[in-house]
Design a protein around this motif. Structure first.
Motif, mmCIF file in Angstrom:
data_model
loop_
_atom_site.group_PDB
_atom_site.id
_atom_site.type_symbol
_atom_site.label_atom_id
_atom_site.label_comp_id
_atom_site.label_asym_id
_atom_site.label_seq_id
_atom_site.Cartn_x
_atom_site.Cartn_y
_atom_site.Cartn_z
ATOM 1 N N LEU A 99 -4.211 -127.089 -16.690
ATOM 2 C CA LEU A 99 -3.671 -126.277 -17.774
ATOM 3 C C LEU A 99 -3.372 -127.133 -19.002
ATOM 4 O O LEU A 99 -3.631 -126.714 -20.149
ATOM 5 C CB LEU A 99 -2.408 -125.560 -17.307
ATOM 6 N N ILE A 118 -6.627 -127.834 -20.697
ATOM 7 C CA ILE A 118 -7.118 -126.649 -21.403
ATOM 8 C C ILE A 118 -6.372 -126.470 -22.722
ATOM 9 O O ILE A 118 -6.956 -126.122 -23.745
ATOM 10 C CB ILE A 118 -6.964 -125.401 -20.517
ATOM 11 N N ALA A 150 -1.634 -121.860 -22.333
ATOM 12 C CA ALA A 150 -1.755 -122.994 -21.421
ATOM 13 C C ALA A 150 -0.421 -123.724 -21.290
ATOM 14 O O ALA A 150 -0.020 -124.114 -20.185
ATOM 15 C CB ALA A 150 -2.843 -123.941 -21.908
ATOM 16 N N ILE A 205 -9.876 -118.246 -18.453
ATOM 17 C CA ILE A 205 -9.631 -118.543 -19.859
ATOM 18 C C ILE A 205 -10.328 -117.489 -20.705
ATOM 19 O O ILE A 205 -11.530 -117.230 -20.531
ATOM 20 C CB ILE A 205 -10.173 -119.935 -20.233
ATOM 21 N N ILE A 261 -4.798 -117.335 -21.290
ATOM 22 C CA ILE A 261 -5.049 -117.881 -19.959
ATOM 23 C C ILE A 261 -4.450 -116.951 -18.909
ATOM 24 O O ILE A 261 -3.415 -116.332 -19.131
ATOM 25 C CB ILE A 261 -4.396 -119.278 -19.797
#
Length: 279
Positions: free
Chosen positions: A176, A179, A206, A226, A188
């Motif tokens: 996470l 990302i 995230a 995502i 997300i």
């Protein structure tokens, strides 16, 4: 359930099994498993528990990604004369599970290859995520090492569809955080323990999700989803705020490149503004 269906033709049957809730097994899957001369599986202990639940006593043959050419040939010789079912530990075989080489070689031999569809964590997660589902890309597991993980996310950043990954609980927070750096501003969703008693699908940024799972370490199987890059008008984006956040960890050129991919903006313009903010 202990009597076989003798009408099954020889061949390889790709049989989806439950990802958690045993009630999700289909009637057709039960019929195929009952009639199979053998069941090829990742782990005979896992599949054995399912077969016991169904009251079946078929021959189980271990088959995973480490199976060599000789083992595949033996299974295919068997499938030429009798129905052979291929299952994974959970869900649809071949979706980040063993089986590709076996199916490829079965088709090359001209054997009967039959799909018996059913549960899939990818589809189950997307269905309750609230993210766009008209286009999505499933990309398996993210790499474990930080550099390789960042490279993969950078490669996928410009794809205008939802992205779906499998992830392990111990690596979720790191994924996470990666990302958040590579795909800033994306929606997300984390699907966990799907179809089981403690099923959860949590949405957010995230950073929000990383903070939550840092305080509440997750358990179980995870689907990490995502949302696609949002095609926003430049005037609707707080470019300075996004750049300022990105500049806390990246160089101006890197920050500009990431935001350009994430929001469909001009990289050179973003770089010029990043340099002004940096100064």
């Amino acid at each position: 359930m202990d009597q076989r269906d003798e009408s099954l033709e020889p061949g390889l049957y790709i049989v989806a099994t439950p990802i958690g809730n045993l009630g999700d097994i289909t009637l057709r899957a039960i019929s195929i498993l009952r009639g199979a001369g053998a069941v090829a599986c990742e782990d005979t202990r896992v599949t054995g528990r399912l077969m016991q639940h169904l009251g079946l006593k078929n021959r189980l043959i271990r088959h995973d990604d480490h199976a060599d050419e000789r083992a595949r040939a033996g299974l295919l010789d068997l499938a030429a004369d009798a129905p052979v079912a291929l299952v994974s530990d959970a869900g649809t075989p071949l979706i980040s599970d063993p089986g590709y080489r076996l199916v490829h070689e079965a088709r090359a031999r001209g054997l009967n290859v039959v799909t018996v569809p059913g549960p899939s964590a990818v589809v189950a997660g997307l269905a309750i995520s609230g993210l766009p589902t008209d286009r999505f890309l499933f990309a398996g597991f993210l790499p474990q090492k930080a550099k390789a993980r960042a490279d993969v996310l950078g490669e996928l950043a410009g794809i205008r569809s939802s992205l779906v990954f499998y992830e392990t609980a111990p690596r979720l927070v790191a994924a996470l955080e990666a990302i958040g750096e590579a795909l800033p501003g994306r929606a997300i969703a984390v699907g966990r323990e799907l179809t089981k008693m403690h099923e959860e699908c949590r949405s957010g940024t995230a950073a929000e999700l990383a903070a939550h799972y840092s305080e509440h370490p997750p358990r179980g199987e995870i689907v990490l989803m995502i949302g696609p890059p949002v095609a926003e008008a430049a005037e609707d984006i707080d470019i300075d705020a996004l750049l300022a956040e990105a500049l806390t960890t990246d160089k101006p050129s890197q920050a500009a490149a990431k935001l350009a991919k994430a929001h469909g903006l001009d990289r050179k313009t973003l770089y010029a503004r990043a340099m002004e903010l940096k100064a």
